[in-house]
Design an enzyme around this catalytic site. Structure first.
Site, mmCIF file in Angstrom:
data_model
loop_
_atom_site.group_PDB
_atom_site.id
_atom_site.type_symbol
_atom_site.label_atom_id
_atom_site.label_comp_id
_atom_site.label_asym_id
_atom_site.label_seq_id
_atom_site.Cartn_x
_atom_site.Cartn_y
_atom_site.Cartn_z
ATOM 1 N N LYS A 258 0.845 -1.190 0.000
ATOM 2 C CA LYS A 258 0.000 0.000 0.000
ATOM 3 C C LYS A 258 0.884 1.245 0.000
ATOM 4 C CE LYS A 258 -4.171 1.578 2.407
ATOM 5 N NZ LYS A 258 -5.082 1.287 3.537
ATOM 6 N N GLU A 346 -19.100 -6.157 10.033
ATOM 7 C CA GLU A 346 -20.007 -5.409 10.906
ATOM 8 C C GLU A 346 -21.041 -6.307 11.581
ATOM 9 O OE1 GLU A 346 -18.234 -2.686 7.934
ATOM 10 O OE2 GLU A 346 -19.348 -4.581 7.741
ATOM 11 N N ARG A 374 -25.476 -2.445 7.475
ATOM 12 C CA ARG A 374 -25.244 -3.819 7.024
ATOM 13 C C ARG A 374 -25.578 -4.826 8.116
ATOM 14 N NH1 ARG A 374 -19.440 -4.170 4.234
ATOM 15 N NH2 ARG A 374 -20.556 -5.553 2.813
#
Length: 620
Positions: A258, A346, A374
């Site tokens: 990254k 979640e 969600r």
């Protein structure tokens, strides 16, 4: 620092790559220089506009290889979560649009079907790409189009989500459906990836993983290629071509970094400059700008929670791969054993919190408002049904700005207002945030929820009077009670601005902060009955939020005062500055004033139905 300008003589010009077809004509030996030019371009543009920098710098070579091997849009390329699709946008003819990145009316920070036929999935919620791919592969099989490849690019962070595992189970169990899963493994989501899966991937990367080895993917029915160097375009191309030729489910495990090629991102171990505002490209530091000195709601919450955790040993915290963005890092630094990062999961976070509450702790679940939606079933059936003391703190509630429709937290009040026993608060300022968080954690017989915006907290707003749990913030002296304004949380100051403008027209105005907005305080319909008009103000969808609940409460109490609900439209709102989007929805001072005057004119053109003013308040 970013790389110095290069001698580009004889090398393919980035501006000439108007389509993937043009990219496939680039000689292989020119690809490293092209990748370097793409990185320079991204650093320049994203530092100027803000956006997701680190994730895109990490997928340059990988995206080049994907577009050289596969024929988009005939072949489906699906990016999970979508914020690493900037290189894909560059290679599909949108290079000239990057000056408008994440600006109102400009280039979206995520895939967008309205921009290009190459953007199949407008995907910015994690862990969904494999399920899309599963459905597409089934559709291709039913349509006898299995020569059209289905490719899902998913990070190791997104792979921690439950949906990703559910999709892997289906994909691997159908050996006749060719789907290529490209695992972009950089060891992190927003933060370093946690859990057993991360350990397993590290074993494959650093413990001698080979194509023939047994691993979680081969056990699920996939052919596994990897690990491969995700920054070597030729190597990735070779593997992707082999994967496509297999005609069955394949995982290509690509190792990437990254922030690759940009020293400030590579040295930023906290988040590798994952998402930035405008920054100095030479340093990666935010550019100087006007500062009000006000702290963000997120930082205020983080400090308050850390202080609360020091006072109470039963307070624990949970997040779904977003410890820093949700403000949990101060508590994590002081009490690391009491802060749990469950990965991008979640639903699991909520039910795990339920288990903690059953075990005698009080969990504080910190999640973006757009992501807790969600887990509606888990909030409803796993927490509320059992009357468990779990506190949800929703960051980025309401209009969030440049991230667009998938990130606006504009449905939480509509969805969660229907959960029995759930008490919802919306603090108007820092002092109320502290009070309401302490009050929420003190509640032991059911769940609570606090919603916070993506904004700086304004000055404190003190009450002029109190009434049965309501804060009266403004009342027009010596005037009839014409209008009751009921703002939700940070829109309180906007309501006060509108009240001043309305008073200037001769109207009597009351502004009340319910503090706890759901369920509706019974005192609020009583207060409404003393006014000609009630106007609720919230940065949630108009349907099913606080205004709807207030109108229902007034009907139940046989209060005939009309309730006008101001909120966000029943639509997917595009990206743009928070202030401008609120104004477009009529949620600024001028918009509220205009609505009130129109509603009053419709109610009583001659002004003959004013209620008598009654003494309702007591001074603090």
């Amino acid at each position: 620092m970013s790389a110095p300008p290069r001698d580009r003589s004889g090398v393919t010009d980035l501006a000439a790559l108007s389509s993937p077809d043009a990219l496939r004509d680039v000689p292989a030996q020119e690809l490293p220089a092209l990748a370097a030019e793409i990185r320079d371009f991204l650093i320049e543009k994203v530092c100027a506009s803000g956006g997701h920098l680190g994730p895109n710098l990490g997928v340059v070579e990988l995206t080049l290889a994907l577009h050289r091997v596969f024929d988009s849009p005939r072949d489906a390329l699906i990016f999970d979560t979508g914020h690493q699709a900037y290189v894909h946008k560059l290679l599909t003819g949108r290079i000239a649009d990057f000056d408008t990145l994440r600006q109102a009316g400009g280039l979206s920070g995520y895939p967008s079907g309205a921009e290009s036929v190459h953007d199949l999935v407008e995907n910015s919620h994690a862990s969904t790409a494999l399920s899309y791919a599963d459905g597409l592969a089934k559709a291709r099989a039913l349509s006898c189009e299995q020569d059209r490849a289905v490719v899902a690019v998913i990070g190791d962070g997104a792979l921690t989500g439950g949906m990703a595992f559910e999709a892997l189970n289906n994909l691997g169990g159908a050996p006749d459906r060719p789907v290529i899963v490209v695992l972009n493994d950089n060891g992190r989501s927003y933060a370093p990836t946690t859990g057993a899966l991360a350990q397993h991937l590290n074993l494959l990367k650093f413990g001698g993983g080979i194509e023939a080895c047994r691993n979680v993917f081969t056990e699920l029915g996939f052919t596994y290629f990897g690990p491969v160097d995700g920054h070597n375009t030729s190597e990735i191309e070779t593997v992707l071509r082999r994967a496509r030729a297999m005609g069955r489910p394949v995982v290509v495990h690509a190792m990437t970094a990254k922030g690759k090629g940009y020293a400030p991102a590579e040295q930023d171990e906290a988040d590798c400059l994952h998402a930035v505002g405008t920054v100095d490209p030479a340093t990666g530091h935010p550019t100087p700008g006007r500062s009000t000195g006000a702290r963000s709601w997120t930082s205020l919450f983080g400090q308050t929670l850390a202080e609360l955790a020091a006072e109470r040993q039963d307070v624990v915290a949970i997040t779904a791969a977003m410890q820093h963005p949700t403000g949990l890092h101060p508590m994590a630094e002081q009490f690391p054993e009491r802060v749990f990062d469950v990965g991008i999961a979640e639903q699991h976070a909520v039910t795990s919190a339920a288990g903690l509450a059953m075990g005698g702790f009080h969990p504080v679940v910190a999640i973006y408002a757009t992501f807790l939606t969600r887990a509606v079933d888990q909030v409803l059936m796993d927490v509320a049904l059992h009357r468990l003391p779990v506190t949800f703190v929703l960051d980025r509630a309401g209009i969030t700005g440049p991230d667009g429709p998938s990130h606006h937290g504009m449905w939480d009040l509509s969805l969660f207002s229907s959960v029995p026993g759930l008490q919802i608060a919306a603090p108007r300022d820092a002092a109320r945030l502290r009070d309401l968080l302490h009050a929420a954690v003190d509640i032991g017989d059911g769940p609570t929820l606090l919603r916070l915006p993506k904004a700086a907290a304004g000055p404190g707003i003190e009450a002029v009077a109190h009434m049965d749990g309501l804060d009266i913030l403004r009342r027009s002296p010596h005037r009839p009670l014409d209008v009751l304004l009921v703002p939700v949380g940070p829109l309180t100051q906007t309501a006060l601005d509108a009240a001043a403008a309305l008073e200037a027209t001769g109207l009597g105005v009351t502004v009340v902060d319910p503090r706890w907005v759901i369920p509706v305080n019974p005192a609020l319909p009583h207060l409404a009955s003393r006014h000609r008009l009630v106007v609720s103000i919230e940065d949630n969808a108009r349907t099913g939020g606080v205004g709807s609940a207030l109108a229902q409460a007034c009907r139940d109490a046989r209060v005939t005062t009309p309730v006008t609900v101001l909120g966000l439209p029943h639509a997917f709102i595009p990206h743009g500055p928070r202030k401008e989007l609120l104004a477009q929805a009529g949620l600024d001072g001028d918009g509220i004033t205009h609505t009130v005057l129109e509603e009053l004119a419709a109610l009583s053109p001659n002004g003959t139905d004013r209620h008598l003013a009654l003494p309702l308040w007591r001074n603090p």
